[in-house]
Design an enzyme around this catalytic site. Structure first.
Site, PDB file in Angstrom:
ATOM      1  CD  GLU A 199      -3.059  -0.910   2.262  1.00 32.36           C
ATOM      2  OE1 GLU A 199      -2.768  -0.198   3.245  1.00 32.36           O
ATOM      3  OE2 GLU A 199      -4.121  -1.555   2.184  1.00 32.36           O
ATOM      4  CD  GLU A 205      -5.121  -5.137   3.151  1.00 30.47           C
ATOM      5  OE1 GLU A 205      -3.937  -5.456   2.878  1.00 30.47           O
ATOM      6  OE2 GLU A 205      -5.423  -4.255   3.962  1.00 30.47           O
TER       7      GLU A 205
END
Length: 359
Positions: free
Chosen positions: A192, A284
């Site tokens: 991320e 995710e």
């Protein structure tokens, strides 16, 4: 996952095709998983469960590749993998066991396990060799059960993946060397990215992908996008920055993360638009807020799942642990026991996501 805080006692959650060799086929046959098409299993892998009655995902699909905007199997057919992500293996390795993975493969009927190796927060940087071996142990165990494995380089803080460039090169060199002859891996090179430009993420990706390709030229590579893998939406941008300036590499997909109670119409629309132009893998997501906490929003989650099913977008849910947060699928304390199957050990989110994987 977005905007986390952590403490030592309170870890936060996140966020060409190859032919089989004779040696690989013999290894697969010896494990008794399935026959002809089954992927090879590495020496030292956890023992396989009893032979299933139908082909496993890995046996049925073989080497994956990106064809147009889809993930495709060895026959060129579009496929969508559905499964779970581990929590950080520095915190919840006890939740990744023979019993839990047997349950994931046979009771949940998952296609894929995402193995999350945090870089900081007590993870890889504290013991590179140890965390590499731990990830390989879990990947081998997933393969032994006929599941694919996403090798997740879980860089989070700092948000610039270039801060861990040297570590990433070491990690992915080791991983690609080990799995270069195995069709069951996908490499997620930056979990991320945040607080950094798309051009910086692109530069990082174009340095890491050749490291993987030097060892493993065929496997799919998953590239993190800006602003916690939201295609920039969380920092006021959108997918156009990737569409107009894609990573210079083939056989790659871009990642998107969402948490349905926090990420509403703008995120859903971005996923829809981006997947019309780019190959996307949702590595995710959660049914709660951006911290994996609070009430589940199953209605909004279902809208995402409906979109992903319609467009054959693969996904892994966060997370396969017994963390006290609502986003962990198991009730607290489950990982200290031996019962993993059925719904009695699951939180509300676990019951819901298990049913979606089984569909």
């Amino acid at each position: 996952m977005y905007q986390r805080t952590t403490s030592p006692t309170e870890p936060a959650p996140t966020a060409g095709r190859r032919r089989f060799t004779r040696k690989a086929l013999l290894a697969a046959s010896a494990l008794g998983v399935v026959t002809a098409l089954l992927a090879p299993v590495r020496a030292g892998a956890a023992p396989a469960p009893a032979a299933p009655t139908a082909a496993t995902p890995l046996a049925a699909n073989g080497q994956l590749s990106v064809c147009s905007r889809q993930l495709c199997n060895a026959s060129g057919q579009a496929v969508a993998l559905n499964g779970m992500s581990t929590h950080g293996t520095q915190w919840y390795a006890q939740c990744v066991t023979d019993g839990s993975l047997n349950a994931l493969a046979t009771d949940w009927r998952a296609d894929v396990l995402r193995v999350s190796t945090y870089v900081q927060e007590g993870g890889y940087e504290t013991d590179p060799a140890g965390f590499t071996a731990r990830a390989q142990k879990f990947i081998d165990a997933a393969h032994a059960r006929g599941m694919y494995a996403v090798i997740d380089w879980h860089m989070l803080t700092p948000g610039d993946p270039n801060a861990n460039l040297a570590r990433a090169k070491t990690f992915f060199t080791a991983m690609a060397k080990k799995y270069k002859d195995h069709p069951g891996v996908l490499y997620e090179i930056a979990n991320e990215p945040s607080g950094v430009s798309w051009s910086a993420i692109k530069s990082y990706s174009e340095q890491i992908i050749p490291v993987i390709r030097a060892q493993d030229p065929d496997a799919v590579v998953l590239v993190g996008t800006r602003a916690w893998s939201s295609f920039g939406v969380s920092e006021g941008s959108n997918e156009s920055e990737v569409v107009n300036n894609p990573v210079r590499a083939s056989n790659i997909m871009y990642t998107f993360h969402f948490y349905a109670a926090s990420h509403r119409e703008a995120y859903l629309s971005a996923l829809d638009r981006a997947s019309d132009k780019l190959p996307v893998f949702v590595t995710e997501f959660g049914t709660q807020n951006y911290a994996g906490e609070g009430a589940n929003d199953f209605a909004m989650s279902q809208r995402y799942l409906d979109l992903m099913k319609r467009k054959k977008i693969s996904w892994t849910n966060w997370n396969y642990s017994d963390d006290h947060r609502s986003g962990a699928v198991f009730k607290t304390g489950t990982c200290n026991g031996s019962n993993w199957t059925g719904t009695g050990v699951l939180k509300e989110a676990g019951v819901w996501i298990r049913e979606r994987i089984r569909q």
